[in-house]
Enzyme design. Structure first.
Site, PDB file in Angstrom:
ATOM      1  N   HIS A 130       0.720  -1.194  -0.162  1.00 50.69           N
ATOM      2  CA  HIS A 130      -0.056   0.014   0.098  1.00 50.69           C
ATOM      3  C   HIS A 130       1.045   1.307  -0.117  1.00 50.69           C
ATOM      4  O   HIS A 130       2.189   1.068   0.080  1.00 50.69           O
ATOM      5  CB  HIS A 130      -0.964   0.001   1.196  1.00 50.69           C
ATOM      6  CG  HIS A 130      -0.260  -0.362   2.529  1.00 50.69           C
ATOM      7  ND1 HIS A 130      -0.351  -1.229   3.418  1.00 50.69           N
ATOM      8  CD2 HIS A 130       0.608   0.629   3.184  1.00 50.69           C
ATOM      9  CE1 HIS A 130       0.232  -1.193   4.298  1.00 50.69           C
ATOM     10  NE2 HIS A 130       0.953  -0.082   4.453  1.00 50.69           N
TER      11      HIS A 130
HETATM   12  C1  T46 Z   1       3.837  -0.424   6.669  1.00 52.62           C
HETATM   13  C2  T46 Z   1       4.214  -2.089   6.949  1.00 52.62           C
HETATM   14  C3  T46 Z   1       5.868  -2.529   7.257  1.00 52.62           C
HETATM   15  C4  T46 Z   1      -2.721  -0.171  13.875  1.00 52.62           C
HETATM   16  O1  T46 Z   1      -3.749  -0.270  14.481  1.00 52.62           O
HETATM   17  N1  T46 Z   1      -1.863   0.784  14.209  1.00 52.62           N
HETATM   18  C5  T46 Z   1      -0.716   0.989  13.438  1.00 52.62           C
HETATM   19  O2  T46 Z   1      -0.154   1.754  13.521  1.00 52.62           O
HETATM   20  C6  T46 Z   1      -0.909   0.054  12.371  1.00 52.62           C
HETATM   21  C7  T46 Z   1       0.719   0.101  11.430  1.00 52.62           C
HETATM   22  C8  T46 Z   1      -1.556  -1.026  12.123  1.00 52.62           C
HETATM   23  N2  T46 Z   1      -2.664  -1.155  12.748  1.00 52.62           N
HETATM   24  C9  T46 Z   1      -3.419  -2.203  12.638  1.00 52.62           C
HETATM   25  C10 T46 Z   1      -4.082  -2.311  11.400  1.00 52.62           C
HETATM   26  C11 T46 Z   1      -4.310  -3.744  10.888  1.00 52.62           C
HETATM   27  O3  T46 Z   1      -5.640  -4.063  11.567  1.00 52.62           O
HETATM   28  O4  T46 Z   1      -2.614  -3.565  12.454  1.00 52.62           O
HETATM   29  C12 T46 Z   1      -3.020  -4.470  11.717  1.00 52.62           C
HETATM   30  C13 T46 Z   1      -2.004  -4.977  10.600  1.00 52.62           C
HETATM   31  O5  T46 Z   1      -1.776  -3.674  10.035  1.00 52.62           O
HETATM   32  P1  T46 Z   1      -1.274  -3.593   8.109  1.00 52.62           P
HETATM   33  O6  T46 Z   1      -2.190  -4.833   7.788  1.00 52.62           O
HETATM   34  O7  T46 Z   1      -1.399  -2.342   7.858  1.00 52.62           O
HETATM   35  O8  T46 Z   1       0.074  -4.213   8.353  1.00 52.62           O
HETATM   36  P2  T46 Z   1       1.209  -4.208   7.309  1.00 52.62           P
HETATM   37  O9  T46 Z   1       2.341  -5.095   7.850  1.00 52.62           O
HETATM   38  O10 T46 Z   1       0.924  -4.931   5.904  1.00 52.62           O
HETATM   39  O11 T46 Z   1       1.672  -3.042   7.273  1.00 52.62           O
HETATM   40  C14 T46 Z   1       2.374  -2.102   8.347  1.00 52.62           C
HETATM   41  C15 T46 Z   1       1.860  -0.737   8.122  1.00 52.62           C
HETATM   42  O12 T46 Z   1       0.460  -0.529   7.860  1.00 52.62           O
HETATM   43  C16 T46 Z   1       2.586  -0.126   6.918  1.00 52.62           C
HETATM   44  O13 T46 Z   1       2.576   1.254   6.997  1.00 52.62           O
HETATM   45  O14 T46 Z   1       4.712   0.032   6.048  1.00 52.62           O
HETATM   46  O15 T46 Z   1       3.572  -2.425   8.335  1.00 52.62           O
END
Ligand code: T46
Length: 134
Positions: free
Chosen positions: A49
């Site tokens: 993303h």
């Molecule tokens: C990135 C990569 C490396 C939160 O509640 N607070 C937060 O600050 C973050 C980052 C996530 N969340 C929640 C949202 C989702 O329910 O944690 C869950 C997993 O997040 P996400 O699917 O976005 O995880 P990644 O690993 O795909 O992405 C994250 C970051 O969103 C992104 O900016 O660079 O880690």
């Protein structure tokens, strides 16, 4: 995109090593949020993303992974495998994290609080917004 890599100074002695990240000094922004991903399935892809506004600084605290950054016109894949070699991900850059080692701990410093509305999760939408920005 090679300028996205930052090398932190390593202070070492016979007790081990220490590196520092100070907001506005070692990273281009004031740090508002820190999160880290760990125990990642080694075949998983994370990220995939872009953010409208949020800037991030990726620190491979342990282990290694690869990060592909894409500005809509060119892509570059970086291997992060040293705790003092970090990667800046600007706003409006599509970022994908992959090829994690099983001991990888990837810490991310961000310049803003979590806001789901700041995410662009659809690649075609990202290309459209990136094109209109340029
Ligand atoms: C990135 C990569 C490396 C939160 O509640 N607070 C937060 O600050 C973050 C980052 C996530 N969340 C929640 C949202 C989702 O329910 O944690 C869950 C997993 O997040 P996400 O699917 O976005 O995880 P990644 O690993 O795909 O992405 C994250 C970051 O969103 C992104 O900016 O660079 O880690």
């Amino acid at each position: 995109m090679i300028e996205n890599i930052s090398e932190l100074k390593v202070m070492g002695d016979d007790r081990g090593k220490l590196s520092v990240i100070e907001g506005g000094i070692d990273v281009q922004f004031d740090i508002k949020r820190v999160f880290y991903i760990y125990d990642v399935n080694t075949s998983a892809t994370r990220g995939a993303h872009a953010h409208y506004k949020t800037k991030q600084f990726l620190v491979p605290v342990s282990g290694r992974c690869k990060v592909t950054l894409d500005n809509g016109q060119e892509k570059h894949t970086f291997e992060l495998n040293k705790p003092n070699i970090c990667l800046f991900q600007d706003a409006m850059i599509w970022g994908t994290m992959h090829d994690f080692s099983d001991d990888c701990v990837l810490m991310i410093l961000a310049d803003d609080h979590y806001d789901d509305s700041d995410y662009i999760r659809n690649y075609n939408k990202f290309l459209e917004v990136a094109k209109n920005d340029s």
